[in-house]
Scaffold this motif. Sequence first.
Motif, PDB file in Angstrom:
ATOM      1  N   TRP A   1       0.840  -1.213   0.000  1.00 53.35           N
ATOM      2  CA  TRP A   1       0.000   0.000   0.000  1.00 53.35           C
ATOM      3  C   TRP A   1       0.869   1.255   0.000  1.00 53.35           C
ATOM      4  O   TRP A   1       0.584   2.220  -0.706  1.00 53.35           O
ATOM      5  CB  TRP A   1      -0.939   0.011   1.212  1.00 53.35           C
ATOM      6  N   THR A   2       1.952   1.205   0.777  1.00 51.12           N
ATOM      7  CA  THR A   2       2.858   2.355   0.820  1.00 51.12           C
ATOM      8  C   THR A   2       3.474   2.604  -0.558  1.00 51.12           C
ATOM      9  O   THR A   2       3.628   3.744  -0.980  1.00 51.12           O
ATOM     10  CB  THR A   2       3.945   2.115   1.879  1.00 51.12           C
ATOM     11  N   GLY A   3       3.802   1.522  -1.257  1.00 54.07           N
ATOM     12  CA  GLY A   3       4.339   1.668  -2.615  1.00 54.07           C
ATOM     13  C   GLY A   3       3.302   2.216  -3.577  1.00 54.07           C
ATOM     14  O   GLY A   3       3.592   3.131  -4.361  1.00 54.07           O
ATOM     15  N   HIS A   4       2.087   1.689  -3.533  1.00 52.20           N
ATOM     16  CA  HIS A   4       1.031   2.173  -4.432  1.00 52.20           C
ATOM     17  C   HIS A   4       0.739   3.661  -4.192  1.00 52.20           C
ATOM     18  O   HIS A   4       0.378   4.387  -5.112  1.00 52.20           O
ATOM     19  CB  HIS A   4      -0.273   1.390  -4.215  1.00 52.20           C
ATOM     20  N   ALA A   5       0.879   4.102  -2.947  1.00 50.85           N
ATOM     21  CA  ALA A   5       0.519   5.494  -2.586  1.00 50.85           C
ATOM     22  C   ALA A   5       1.334   6.514  -3.372  1.00 50.85           C
ATOM     23  O   ALA A   5       0.904   7.658  -3.545  1.00 50.85           O
ATOM     24  CB  ALA A   5       0.716   5.702  -1.080  1.00 50.85           C
ATOM     25  N   SER A   6       2.501   6.087  -3.896  1.00 53.54           N
ATOM     26  CA  SER A   6       3.350   7.043  -4.618  1.00 53.54           C
ATOM     27  C   SER A   6       2.661   7.607  -5.853  1.00 53.54           C
ATOM     28  O   SER A   6       3.011   8.691  -6.316  1.00 53.54           O
ATOM     29  CB  SER A   6       4.691   6.380  -4.998  1.00 53.54           C
TER      30      SER A   6
ATOM     31  N   GLU B   1      -4.151   5.706   1.251  1.00 50.46           N
ATOM     32  CA  GLU B   1      -2.956   6.124   2.000  1.00 50.46           C
ATOM     33  C   GLU B   1      -2.319   7.351   1.343  1.00 50.46           C
ATOM     34  O   GLU B   1      -1.916   8.301   2.026  1.00 50.46           O
ATOM     35  CB  GLU B   1      -1.947   4.959   2.053  1.00 50.46           C
ATOM     36  N   GLY B   2      -2.265   7.350   0.025  1.00 49.31           N
ATOM     37  CA  GLY B   2      -1.702   8.489  -0.709  1.00 49.31           C
ATOM     38  C   GLY B   2      -2.538   9.747  -0.551  1.00 49.31           C
ATOM     39  O   GLY B   2      -2.002  10.849  -0.382  1.00 49.31           O
ATOM     40  N   LEU B   3      -3.849   9.603  -0.608  1.00 48.55           N
ATOM     41  CA  LEU B   3      -4.728  10.763  -0.427  1.00 48.55           C
ATOM     42  C   LEU B   3      -4.516  11.345   0.965  1.00 48.55           C
ATOM     43  O   LEU B   3      -4.385  12.560   1.134  1.00 48.55           O
ATOM     44  CB  LEU B   3      -6.197  10.362  -0.621  1.00 48.55           C
ATOM     45  N   LYS B   4      -4.451  10.463   1.964  1.00 47.03           N
ATOM     46  CA  LYS B   4      -4.285  10.932   3.343  1.00 47.03           C
ATOM     47  C   LYS B   4      -2.940  11.616   3.537  1.00 47.03           C
ATOM     48  O   LYS B   4      -2.865  12.670   4.169  1.00 47.03           O
ATOM     49  CB  LYS B   4      -4.446   9.772   4.328  1.00 47.03           C
ATOM     50  N   ARG B   5      -1.876  11.031   3.012  1.00 40.44           N
ATOM     51  CA  ARG B   5      -0.577  11.621   3.282  1.00 40.44           C
ATOM     52  C   ARG B   5      -0.359  12.924   2.523  1.00 40.44           C
ATOM     53  O   ARG B   5       0.584  13.652   2.792  1.00 40.44           O
ATOM     54  CB  ARG B   5       0.564  10.614   3.113  1.00 40.44           C
ATOM     55  N   ASN B   6      -1.262  13.230   1.561  1.00 40.08           N
ATOM     56  CA  ASN B   6      -1.222  14.527   0.894  1.00 40.08           C
ATOM     57  C   ASN B   6      -2.295  15.480   1.431  1.00 40.08           C
ATOM     58  O   ASN B   6      -2.529  16.537   0.838  1.00 40.08           O
ATOM     59  CB  ASN B   6      -1.356  14.341  -0.616  1.00 40.08           C
ATOM     60  N   GLY B   7      -2.938  15.082   2.516  1.00 40.82           N
ATOM     61  CA  GLY B   7      -3.936  15.950   3.143  1.00 40.82           C
ATOM     62  C   GLY B   7      -5.267  15.986   2.414  1.00 40.82           C
ATOM     63  O   GLY B   7      -6.095  16.857   2.662  1.00 40.82           O
TER      64      GLY B   7
ATOM     65  N   LYS C   1     -11.881 -13.422  -3.835  1.00 38.80           N
ATOM     66  CA  LYS C   1     -13.175 -13.752  -3.224  1.00 38.80           C
ATOM     67  C   LYS C   1     -13.423 -12.935  -1.962  1.00 38.80           C
ATOM     68  O   LYS C   1     -14.563 -12.734  -1.552  1.00 38.80           O
ATOM     69  CB  LYS C   1     -13.212 -15.244  -2.864  1.00 38.80           C
ATOM     70  N   ARG C   2     -12.335 -12.501  -1.342  1.00 36.80           N
ATOM     71  CA  ARG C   2     -12.453 -11.766  -0.097  1.00 36.80           C
ATOM     72  C   ARG C   2     -11.445 -10.628  -0.126  1.00 36.80           C
ATOM     73  O   ARG C   2     -10.282 -10.828  -0.472  1.00 36.80           O
ATOM     74  CB  ARG C   2     -12.134 -12.721   1.058  1.00 36.80           C
ATOM     75  N   VAL C   3     -11.883  -9.414   0.229  1.00 33.57           N
ATOM     76  CA  VAL C   3     -10.959  -8.281   0.211  1.00 33.57           C
ATOM     77  C   VAL C   3     -10.127  -8.243   1.492  1.00 33.57           C
ATOM     78  O   VAL C   3     -10.493  -8.828   2.511  1.00 33.57           O
ATOM     79  CB  VAL C   3     -11.697  -6.928   0.052  1.00 33.57           C
ATOM     80  N   ALA C   4      -9.023  -7.536   1.436  1.00 30.21           N
ATOM     81  CA  ALA C   4      -8.211  -7.295   2.630  1.00 30.21           C
ATOM     82  C   ALA C   4      -9.038  -6.505   3.654  1.00 30.21           C
ATOM     83  O   ALA C   4      -9.857  -5.661   3.274  1.00 30.21           O
ATOM     84  CB  ALA C   4      -6.964  -6.498   2.251  1.00 30.21           C
ATOM     85  N   ASP C   5      -8.820  -6.782   4.931  1.00 37.81           N
ATOM     86  CA  ASP C   5      -9.517  -6.022   5.983  1.00 37.81           C
ATOM     87  C   ASP C   5      -9.309  -4.520   5.786  1.00 37.81           C
ATOM     88  O   ASP C   5     -10.196  -3.716   6.039  1.00 37.81           O
ATOM     89  CB  ASP C   5      -8.989  -6.415   7.370  1.00 37.81           C
ATOM     90  N   GLN C   6      -8.103  -4.156   5.353  1.00 36.63           N
ATOM     91  CA  GLN C   6      -7.779  -2.744   5.167  1.00 36.63           C
ATOM     92  C   GLN C   6      -8.679  -2.074   4.121  1.00 36.63           C
ATOM     93  O   GLN C   6      -8.980  -0.888   4.231  1.00 36.63           O
ATOM     94  CB  GLN C   6      -6.300  -2.612   4.766  1.00 36.63           C
ATOM     95  N   ALA C   7      -9.086  -2.835   3.103  1.00 40.65           N
ATOM     96  CA  ALA C   7      -9.949  -2.275   2.058  1.00 40.65           C
ATOM     97  C   ALA C   7     -11.299  -1.874   2.651  1.00 40.65           C
ATOM     98  O   ALA C   7     -11.831  -0.794   2.355  1.00 40.65           O
ATOM     99  CB  ALA C   7     -10.134  -3.274   0.929  1.00 40.65           C
ATOM    100  N   LEU C   8     -11.831  -2.737   3.515  1.00 42.76           N
ATOM    101  CA  LEU C   8     -13.101  -2.397   4.163  1.00 42.76           C
ATOM    102  C   LEU C   8     -12.906  -1.209   5.106  1.00 42.76           C
ATOM    103  O   LEU C   8     -13.756  -0.308   5.173  1.00 42.76           O
ATOM    104  CB  LEU C   8     -13.653  -3.594   4.929  1.00 42.76           C
TER     105      LEU C   8
END
Length: 303
Positions: A136-141, A171-177, A219-226
Amino acid sequence: MTLHVQTPLIESRPLSLAAGPTLWLKLEALQPSGSFKLRGVGHACEVHHARGARHFVSSSGGNAGLAVAYAGRKLGVPVTVVVPETTSARAIELLKLEDAQVVVKGSSWQEANQHAQGLLGAGDAFIHPFDDPLLWTGHASMIDEVAQAGLKPDAVVLSVGGGGLLSGVVEGLKRNGWHDVPVLAVETEGAASLHAAITAGHPVELPAINSVATSLGAKRVADQALACAQHHPLHSEQVSDRAALQACERFLHDHRILVEPACGAALALAYAPGRLAHYNKVLMIVCGGATATLEQIHDWLAA
Ligand SMILES: *Cc1c(COP(=O)(O)O)cnc(C)c1O
């Protein structure tokens, strides 16, 4: 140095005219592995490499496996990808092009994954396709790059499979305010595991996946997605397989880039008149995908 590249951010005249608002495209399809996955997977592989990992293992026959194979080749780390018998010849060919060792095992992803887990020894790093904070940290870039370009959208459109892309973008949206920028999270109707989790209020496992958008087939999303859906403004959207496939065709015509139906799902929201009408400036994550050929897209449309 990162393994991923900074991707173009372009205004799309054809998609803007189709959708109503101005559409900005973040062209993750142009990552060297063919999808956004390289951002998170590349970051995870670099971290594991720095910690001394000597072998990367993946159980994804899709874009996550391709990203691991690319990252391993670049870092000089051998890669094994265990895939089920259902994996297309095209996907196996692409993995081999990246010098990955491909092991075909089991009739389902679950069986392939189980075998992959059994291979893990000391010095091996297993790279998950979507459920890992390093990813997720990588995707946030990708959102950092949009902010650096001076564009603040009033909505972000993206596809959801297991929810790694969603978790990274939030995560990216949040870290950019940008706590106020909503995400339109798109799934195909036969792979709507995020929608099911939101409806239930907890992650649930779909009995089956029934969609040509194989890269959305968790079939099931990551808890973080929810958690993203519960703590960040988010609208869950669904499109048909047919709309996703037609969006692939139209996008190829409009921008000369071939993407998978998994990406066509997000694009379909722009091509469907009215669905983005109450926004002015929309950021479309063109997540890409390397495993679908044009022939296959035509075959699916004809079926
Ligand atoms: C992996 C993938 C997705 C879905 O991403 P998740 O992190 O699983 O939600 C969407 N499109 C493409 C092309 C992908 O490779």
